[in-house]
Design an enzyme around this catalytic site. Structure first.
Site, PDB file in Angstrom:
ATOM      1  N   LYS A  42       1.077  -7.371   4.555  1.00  0.00           N
ATOM      2  CA  LYS A  42       2.452  -6.785   5.183  1.00  0.00           C
ATOM      3  C   LYS A  42       2.170  -5.382   5.562  1.00  0.00           C
ATOM      4  O   LYS A  42       0.937  -4.930   5.723  1.00  0.00           O
ATOM      5  CB  LYS A  42       3.235  -6.774   3.759  1.00  0.00           C
ATOM      6  CG  LYS A  42       2.365  -5.864   2.737  1.00  0.00           C
ATOM      7  CD  LYS A  42       3.132  -6.224   1.428  1.00  0.00           C
ATOM      8  CE  LYS A  42       2.208  -5.332   0.271  1.00  0.00           C
ATOM      9  NZ  LYS A  42       2.792  -5.630  -1.208  1.00  0.00           N
ATOM     10  N   ARG A 140      10.965  -5.395 -10.789  1.00  0.00           N
ATOM     11  CA  ARG A 140      11.144  -5.215  -9.377  1.00  0.00           C
ATOM     12  C   ARG A 140      11.985  -6.392  -9.183  1.00  0.00           C
ATOM     13  O   ARG A 140      12.817  -6.546  -9.223  1.00  0.00           O
ATOM     14  CB  ARG A 140       9.915  -5.135  -8.757  1.00  0.00           C
ATOM     15  CG  ARG A 140       9.960  -3.702  -7.798  1.00  0.00           C
ATOM     16  CD  ARG A 140       8.758  -3.377  -7.439  1.00  0.00           C
ATOM     17  NE  ARG A 140       7.840  -4.563  -6.783  1.00  0.00           N
ATOM     18  CZ  ARG A 140       6.407  -4.227  -5.974  1.00  0.00           C
ATOM     19  NH1 ARG A 140       6.026  -3.024  -5.822  1.00  0.00           N
ATOM     20  NH2 ARG A 140       5.909  -5.331  -5.845  1.00  0.00           N
ATOM     21  N   TYR A 262       1.590  28.494   8.309  1.00  0.00           N
ATOM     22  CA  TYR A 262       2.951  28.489   8.076  1.00  0.00           C
ATOM     23  C   TYR A 262       3.222  29.153   6.543  1.00  0.00           C
ATOM     24  O   TYR A 262       2.454  28.602   5.500  1.00  0.00           O
ATOM     25  CB  TYR A 262       3.739  27.365   7.932  1.00  0.00           C
ATOM     26  CG  TYR A 262       4.090  26.908   9.347  1.00  0.00           C
ATOM     27  CD1 TYR A 262       4.604  27.697  10.493  1.00  0.00           C
ATOM     28  CD2 TYR A 262       3.519  25.364   9.817  1.00  0.00           C
ATOM     29  CE1 TYR A 262       5.018  27.277  11.470  1.00  0.00           C
ATOM     30  CE2 TYR A 262       3.955  24.883  11.102  1.00  0.00           C
ATOM     31  CZ  TYR A 262       4.358  25.758  11.970  1.00  0.00           C
ATOM     32  OH  TYR A 262       4.761  25.568  13.185  1.00  0.00           O
ATOM     33  N   MET A 315       2.475  19.833  11.537  1.00  0.00           N
ATOM     34  CA  MET A 315       2.801  18.446  12.400  1.00  0.00           C
ATOM     35  C   MET A 315       1.468  17.987  13.173  1.00  0.00           C
ATOM     36  O   MET A 315       0.814  16.708  12.884  1.00  0.00           O
ATOM     37  CB  MET A 315       3.949  18.527  13.155  1.00  0.00           C
ATOM     38  CG  MET A 315       4.270  17.160  13.588  1.00  0.00           C
ATOM     39  SD  MET A 315       5.585  17.262  14.771  1.00  0.00           S
ATOM     40  CE  MET A 315       7.040  17.931  13.967  1.00  0.00           C
TER      41      MET A 315
HETATM   42  C1  PLP Z   1       1.717  -5.693  -1.900  1.00  0.00           C
HETATM   43  C2  PLP Z   1       1.474  -7.027  -2.748  1.00  0.00           C
HETATM   44  C3  PLP Z   1       0.290  -7.568  -3.226  1.00  0.00           C
HETATM   45  C4  PLP Z   1      -1.070  -7.131  -2.417  1.00  0.00           C
HETATM   46  O1  PLP Z   1      -1.352  -6.004  -3.454  1.00  0.00           O
HETATM   47  P1  PLP Z   1      -2.633  -5.176  -3.316  1.00  0.00           P
HETATM   48  O2  PLP Z   1      -2.685  -4.223  -4.575  1.00  0.00           O
HETATM   49  O3  PLP Z   1      -2.567  -4.509  -1.993  1.00  0.00           O
HETATM   50  O4  PLP Z   1      -3.922  -6.032  -3.275  1.00  0.00           O
HETATM   51  C5  PLP Z   1       0.223  -8.720  -3.927  1.00  0.00           C
HETATM   52  N1  PLP Z   1       1.604  -9.414  -4.327  1.00  0.00           N
HETATM   53  C6  PLP Z   1       2.624  -8.691  -4.469  1.00  0.00           C
HETATM   54  C7  PLP Z   1       4.138  -8.897  -4.944  1.00  0.00           C
HETATM   55  C8  PLP Z   1       2.819  -7.412  -3.403  1.00  0.00           C
HETATM   56  O5  PLP Z   1       3.874  -6.755  -3.207  1.00  0.00           O
END
Ligand code: PLP
Length: 373
Positions: A42, A140, A262, A315
């Site tokens: 992802k 979640r 800054y 930036m």
């Molecule tokens: C992102 C995610 C993973 C992978 O998690 P890592 O900690 O990066 O290995 C696995 N399962 C779900 C549901 C996730 O959201």
């Protein structure tokens, strides 16, 4: 390092070792032995570039990919035509046609999603592959115990789905001493026991380090594939895959009492040599690594020595106190921002965040070089 390997227009360089990503996947696949090792790709393979990472993992033997969104599923389908693809965000309203055409499986996270997917299956006159996300304590995404009961009573929905995978996600897998891990595992056991038989998956990168009881049929590592070491119970059998370097634009002398950056948050207490480096928050160098900011700020590595960020991260630029770097620093030198001596975890911690965020926020402005393919 010198600037030789950086094109004249480029401010910085992100190097991604594709061979090491494949080696990390293979090491995790060996560790989980009889369970299948998938890959979570992802967010554009955690910012490293799905278009390069997915084919390498597929060639290494990975057959199952997890993405977050339908758009990511489309990208991965083009890269891995024969793979199984699961969409972790589940079924968006109206997305069923697109997902079934991609042969991507939504990880259904509520009764509504299950009913929508089943209705789509009926409209196609067949069953559709489905995965179910079970809520075991993260609160979640996922079906609660009550929703599982309602689903079991809804035979019209169940009979339209070909349930291939049940999964859940751990809240505290990075800490092996947290009792929540075992609590969630037992909640997962209880829920899957009442559902039709399907493959099971509970562990991501850290969960798979908790031992075989957490492996089930399939593990879902993401971060560890990219060299991340979030697990606090010992090192995962993976090595870093990414390094980030940026150009020193100039080195200036700052007298005691003068300020840098800054809002003039840092004042020199001695005659100081300040390297100005072409990396800022637009490049993913978190503004939280500014110093002072109530804690020690970020570090960069120059000439093999760690040097502290002083003043605000802006930036496009950071300012680094290189007074103590032996041999000095020159215009055109390359500073290491992530790499040897600067793990993703260390960089994240110094910026008030985690290595995951460092990785996924690497900017688009630096040159990217892929090696080890
Ligand atoms: C992102 C995610 C993973 C992978 O998690 P890592 O900690 O990066 O290995 C696995 N399962 C779900 C549901 C996730 O959201």
């Amino acid at each position: 390092m010198s600037e030789e390997h950086l094109a004249s227009f480029e401010t910085g360089l992100i190097t991604v070792d594709l061979g090491q990503i494949a080696a990390n996947w293979q090491a995790l696949a060996r560790l989980v032995a009889t369970a299948e090792c998938s890959a979570v790709v992802k967010a554009d393979a955690y910012g490293l570039g799905a278009s390069r990472v997915v084919p390498v993992l597929a060639t290494a033997g990975c057959r199952t990919f997890f993405v977050a969104t339908p758009g990511e599923a489309r990208e991965v389908r083009a890269l891995a035509p024969a793979a199984s693809i699961f969409v972790l965000d589940g079924l968006f309203p109206g997305a069923a046609t697109a997902l079934s055409e991609l042969a991507a499986t939504p990880v259904l996270a509520s009764l509504d999603e299950a009913r929508d997917w089943a209705a789509h299956a009926r409209s196609l006159g067949r069953t559709l592959p489905a995965a179910l996300n079970l809520a075991t304590g993260l609160n979640r995404l996922g079906l609660s115990a009550r929703e599982v009961e309602m689903l079991l009573a809804d035979t019209r929905t169940l009979s339209a789905l070909d349930l291939g995978l049940v999964m859940s996600h751990l809240a505290s897998a990075d800490d092996p001493s947290d009792p929540k891990n075992e609590e969630q595992r037992q909640a997962f056991e209880a829920l899957r026991a009442v559902l039709p038989r399907a493959r099971a998956s509970l562990a991501a990168s850290d969960g798979l380090m908790l031992g075989p009881r957490f492996h089930y049929d399939l593990v879902r590592p993401g971060y560890a594939l990219y060299g991340g070491q979030a697990f606090r119970g010992g090192p995962a059998p993976v090595a870093p895959v990414v390094s980030v370097e940026a150009r020193v634009l100039q080195v200036r002398d700052v007298a005691p009492g003068e300020t840098v950056g800054y809002s003039a948050t840092w004042t020199a207490s001695r005659p100081s040599r300040i390297a100005v480096i072409a990396a800022g928050y637009a490049d993913g160098f978190a503004r939280g690594a500014s110093a002072p900011a109530g804690r020690e700020g970020g570090l960069v590595s120059l000439g093999g020595r760690l040097a502290p960020v002083v003043g605000r991260v802006s930036m496009d630029l950071i300012t680094v106190d290189v007074s103590d770097v032996p041999g000095g620093v020159r215009r055109g030198d390359l500073a290491t921002l992530v790499g040897p001596g600067l793990t993703l975890e260390a960089v994240g911690q110094r910026a008030g965040t985690i290595g995951y965020e460092v990785l996924t926020r690497l900017g688009r402005r630096f040159e990217r070089r892929y090696v080890g393919d």
